[in-house]
Design a protein around this motif. Structure first.
Motif, short mmCIF file in Angstrom:
data_model
loop_
_atom_site.label_atom_id
_atom_site.label_comp_id
_atom_site.label_asym_id
_atom_site.label_seq_id
_atom_site.Cartn_x
_atom_site.Cartn_y
_atom_site.Cartn_z
N ALA A 26 0.74 -1.84 0.00
CA ALA A 26 0.28 0.00 0.18
C ALA A 26 0.62 0.79 0.14
N TYR A 27 2.16 0.91 0.76
CA TYR A 27 3.12 2.35 0.80
C TYR A 27 3.72 2.50 -0.45
N LEU A 28 4.15 2.13 -1.27
CA LEU A 28 4.80 1.74 -2.79
C LEU A 28 3.39 1.95 -3.51
N LYS A 29 2.57 1.71 -3.64
CA LYS A 29 1.49 2.25 -4.79
C LYS A 29 0.68 3.87 -4.33
N GLU A 30 0.70 3.99 -2.90
CA GLU A 30 0.77 4.99 -2.70
C GLU A 30 1.60 6.83 -3.37
N SER A 31 2.54 5.67 -2.36
CA SER A 31 4.11 7.30 -3.22
C SER A 31 4.52 6.42 -4.48
N ASN A 35 14.32 5.08 -10.51
CA ASN A 35 15.37 5.91 -9.75
C ASN A 35 14.00 6.44 -9.44
N LEU A 36 12.58 6.31 -9.03
CA LEU A 36 11.06 6.45 -8.26
C LEU A 36 11.65 4.57 -7.48
N LEU A 37 11.69 3.60 -7.89
CA LEU A 37 12.05 2.83 -6.93
C LEU A 37 13.44 3.27 -6.10
N ILE A 38 13.84 3.84 -6.59
CA ILE A 38 15.58 3.70 -5.29
C ILE A 38 14.90 4.79 -4.28
N GLU A 39 14.19 5.71 -4.41
CA GLU A 39 14.03 6.30 -4.26
C GLU A 39 12.40 6.15 -3.25
N LEU A 40 12.00 5.52 -2.94
CA LEU A 40 10.55 4.28 -2.95
C LEU A 40 11.56 3.72 -1.29
N ILE A 41 12.21 2.75 -2.15
CA ILE A 41 12.45 2.29 -0.83
C ILE A 41 13.93 3.04 0.10
N LYS A 42 14.28 3.86 -0.25
CA LYS A 42 15.00 4.29 0.47
C LYS A 42 13.95 5.35 1.58
N ASN A 43 12.80 6.00 1.36
CA ASN A 43 12.61 6.56 2.28
C ASN A 43 11.07 6.11 2.85
N MET A 44 11.66 4.17 2.72
CA MET A 44 9.85 3.88 2.85
C MET A 44 9.80 4.20 4.67
N PRO A 45 9.31 3.83 4.73
CA PRO A 45 9.61 3.67 7.08
C PRO A 45 9.97 2.70 7.41
#
Length: 128
Positions: free
Chosen positions: A42-47, A91-101
């Motif tokens: 859900a976090y990945l989809k929303e973000s 780049n989006l995927l890397i940022e999503l993982i980097k900023n994951m809670p």
């Protein structure tokens, strides 16, 4: 790499051979995204603002990211193992993982927090 000698069955000569050995250590308690896998998705989809849904369509290939959850529960050592073919999505995927809670970190047998590696596949995958 492990080097060893084997006897050639035709010449009876000793020949040096080499094999690659890998070892995976699984912690006693694995790292877990707080709220579970469904909340992580859900976090990945929303973000991602819907951009992840493009992966697998229009020539964009599934991608694989490798990362570690450190002993404090933070994602680090993020690597793109398999590119999608679209640098914006990569780049989006890397940022999503980097900023994951933060996650609940892995724990060893003594109950100490330890780092754990993960591979995360994104996109449509055909076959096994």
């Amino acid at each position: 790499k492990v080097k060893y000698n084997t006897k050639n069955i035709i010449t009876n000569a000793l020949e040096e051979s080499e094999m690659n050995v890998s070892l995976t250590i699984i912690p006693e308690v694995e790292a877990e995204y707080i709220g579970g896998y469904e909340n992580m998705i859900a976090y990945l989809k929303e973000s991602s603002s819907g951009k992840i849904a493009m992966i697998g369509d229009n020539g964009v290939q599934p991608s694989v990211l490798g990362f570690s959850i450190d002993k404090n529960g933070k994602a680090d050592d993020i690597k793109l193992i398999k590119k999608s073919g679209n640098i914006e999505i990569d780049n989006l995927l890397i940022e999503l993982i980097k900023n994951m809670p933060k996650w609940n970190p892995a724990k060893n047998l003594r109950g100490e927090s330890v780092s754990q590696q993960f591979n995360f596949r994104v996109g449509k995958v055909d076959g096994c």
